[in-house]
Design an enzyme around this catalytic site. Sequence first.
Site, PDB file in Angstrom:
ATOM      1  CB  CYS A 145      19.994  21.848 -31.566  1.00 46.21           C
ATOM      2  SG  CYS A 145      18.806  22.971 -30.807  1.00 46.21           S
ATOM      3  CB  ALA A 175      18.113  21.946 -26.913  1.00 44.27           C
ATOM      4  CG  HIS A 217      25.336  20.833 -21.764  1.00 49.37           C
ATOM      5  ND1 HIS A 217      25.443  19.486 -21.958  1.00 49.37           N
ATOM      6  CD2 HIS A 217      24.007  21.109 -21.733  1.00 49.37           C
ATOM      7  CE1 HIS A 217      24.239  18.950 -22.023  1.00 49.37           C
ATOM      8  NE2 HIS A 217      23.347  19.917 -21.898  1.00 49.37           N
ATOM      9  NE  ARG A 260      16.358  20.326 -18.676  1.00 54.35           N
ATOM     10  CZ  ARG A 260      17.179  19.366 -18.221  1.00 54.35           C
ATOM     11  NH1 ARG A 260      17.152  18.179 -18.766  1.00 54.35           N
ATOM     12  NH2 ARG A 260      18.006  19.616 -17.255  1.00 54.35           N
TER      13      ARG A 260
END
Lengths: 537, 477
Positions: free
Chosen positions: A55, A58, A190, A89
């Site tokens: 999403c 995220a 992003h 990550r």
Amino acid sequence: MTLSKVDMDELMAPFPDKVVRNRKKHIVQKDCTESCQQIEANTRTVPGIITQRGCCYAGCKGVVVGPIKDMVTITHGPIGCAYYSWGTRRNKIRADDNTPAEDLYGAMCFSTDMQESDIVFGGEKKLAKMIDEIVGIFHPRAINICATCPIGLIGDDLGAVSKAAEERHGIQVLHYDCEGYKGVSQSAGHHIANNQIMEHIIGKGTDKVDGKYLVNFLGEYNIGGDAWEIEKLLEQIGYKIVSTLTGDSAYVNIRNMHQVHLNLVQCHRSINYIADMMETKYGTPWLKVNFIGIEATIESLRDIAQCFGDKDLIKRTEFVIEKELAAVTPEIERYKKICNGKSAFAFVGGSRSHHYQYLLRDLGMDVTVAGYEFAHRDDYEGREVIPTIKSDADSRNIPELHIEADQEMYEEPHIHLKMSKEKYDELVASGKLGNYEGMYPDMVDGGIMIDDANHYETEELIEIFKPDLIFTGIKDKYISHKMGVPSKQMHSYDYSGPYTCFRGAVTFAEDVANALSTPAWKMITPPWDKADIEGGE
Amino acid sequence: MPDSNHTSSNRTDTAKQVNENQCHMCMPLGGVIAFKGVEGSMALVHGSQGCSTYMRLTNVEHYHEPIDVASSSLNEKQTIYGGEKNLKKALDNVRRVYNPKVIGILTTCLTETMGEDLNRIIASYKAEKGEIYTDIIPVSTPSYDKSHTEGFWTATRDIIAHYARKDIAYHRKINVIVPHISTADIKAIKLILDTWGVDYTLLPDYSMTLDRPFAGKYAKIPEGGTSTADIAEMSGGLVTIQFGLTCEESISPGHYLEENFGVPLINLPLPIGIGNTDMFMDALARITGKTMPKNLGYERGWLIDAMADSHKYNASARPAIYGEPELVYAYASLCLENGSVPSVIASGSVHSRLAPALDRLLEESDCDEMPVILEGADFSMIEAAALETGANIAIGHSGGRLLTENHDIRIVRAGFPIHDREGGQRILSAGYAGTLTFLDRFTNTLLEKKHSSYRELRKQELLSKIAAVTETGFTTE
């Protein structure tokens, strides 16, 4: 390698007609006799299809904002989202000259853990109190607040909370309206993160950074230490990285990013917004590079050197390439014997499925099927398609910053690169600057490019192409294991890495060779079920 | 918020707002796992697609299995106009590709805040489609309400409630309801029941679905799980054994069956530790009228033997125990039986009956130093309490890894999630034999630390003595 034509209708057989029509647009089988084929990307996921996509939150917190090591990042919402994005990550961090160990928050995870009453009466007060507590306990240099789904619905005014907190504590408090439902995937997150970092952090630093060749390394998240390999390599040649975005990055360094001569872009998808905006605002040119793969690393190093055009720099570049190559070639050759001629799939994020094709080619392997989770058409087809991409309601919901050239800090790109206008124009004409050609040119003929592949399609494609190895995320990793095909996790590298540059390639080659030679696969059939070949009659 | 009813002085009450390094997860996650224990089922998370992706990630990292969880993939538009259309599309697609017997729909904080009425949407979906093969079970799991532990219990209760009927004839089968435990522990409990020769229905049974043997072929919906036919029979069962000592009545599946269908409930702690396992055996003896099978008696004997042998080490342990209430309780009692008085007992959940259960347990144990009990805990609280109380070992999931990294407090891994070690789902601690394997791991973790640090400690001791001598030497001169 010749690959047979895939019947898309047969591939999609169990889906309803409408879904088939939709999904067919997201799959392209490369045909060398045609020019670049169009693929659909960055559109809504079909509900219920078991996508691998995440999403907006995220993409914002998990990918871009989370790794900034000296900022406390608060997840504002109920408990789940913070937990699930905690350290997943493997973005490595360490203390350095600008950031002492007590300013590192990368291993921690902060949540407002909203309860029912917060949803009903609003979570602003709780958030404000939490910021006060965090400042009291940790004294961070700056704070991020990332919104989760319910925040947009209950209407918490994060802007007001941040502003008031900034006034109370005298530090920057940034907020990101990255509610999970925004956009169609991580990609929206992003973009939101890029906007805030560009608007509120970059360019605010006033400490002069010295160095003859100053660069930023954008879109590198230091998974398993990737960025450190790159940094070591670039420093050997004489470059200085002012900041990465955002692997092992520090708020104090990001503030000074505007002082560089050149921006290097590794992951185009997650960070091209900042590369573009910095070019507009400061005149900083950017270059797409790839430090995954030996040949790719060499080409990237040469391209960077060409951007500055300095003879000494070019010479040092060649010296370092020669030295590094000599050190790794014998080992690479050893692993290549195991890897050569094998085929692979690559389904990862928004750039790795392309980048790793270079490294696999170094090992003699072909990628027959490749796809991204959340890329846009330009990541497949190259940036020249950007003007033709139709903007839809989902992308229009993500604000575009209106950026203009900074009156004081803007400098012409050729001045950044310390070269004449004519020489710069030549460089531009070479087509390398500010450009990304996407995955398509590197696909093998007959190879499949697939966008937002789902569980079902992955399984079918494994059946059709029978790859020797699959590079993917952990969510689909074990499907292939159940089918007897080894897989390598490419989001966090199965606790391995770094994989960048020369030495990283060796680590990767070793991991791949190990995966390919797992003895377990040979023992699937018990001896009593095997045909009696030797004994005969 | 962290429990306010506690009065005893050894409890750290807190009003802090920040949850720093979480010790619990969100409610739908537990629901997903419960549905994995139903035969032929698929879970569908109604919300933004990140929810289902994150929950799959967390589960896959632990189980190392393919875990399909569908999503209704809501976008901004649906947050305004409602998610009905997306949910129906999702149901269509899941049915087409997976053809599951059951679809469990779990809500999220997004759809709960939107106020989605699942019952109405499902009724309308059924009206549109007519007779369908798939049973659709909605469960309300808003993550701002409770944690994954309660999500697991709630979904289990709702699964039973979906099938339970008054007209089921009473029968001799017993119901066994397990909390969120490892697949190895479910297998161990089943083996015990089989050894006793009782006829039972265990729910939710994800021992196969989340730990599939390699078969060379990928089944979209794995073999295993409790069948819906068996679940339907649970309302006519002889008795329910539920390992849910800490489960609140309002979400207790066993309590639901007792209250609505008169199935007597025997609510027990997990059979981890000798006392707890004895209680399970005792219950089975009373239900069946049989005596305990001989081999289980041997297993009990081996356990006692080992407990006596390893006490010389275990008596020095001061474990910090954290995780889900039911497991935390069971490990605490196991530790007490072995002379390893817990230093900290903590859970991220606040909606359980852990504290009163621990009160009773500790009262009986007459230990000198009372452990610190934390509910609604995060790891910043657990870490602080562990340091303050001199914890020298920990029992819990991977979330506590910083205890080792920062303070060399080694963790005997147990619970969920285990993402930094192999075989989280295979961690065995149930039954006499399971308790023994756990105890050995615990003892050996103590020994490993002792052996690896012994020389260094002696060296430091010597060096500090020398330093003291030199210092006095200088001062006298």
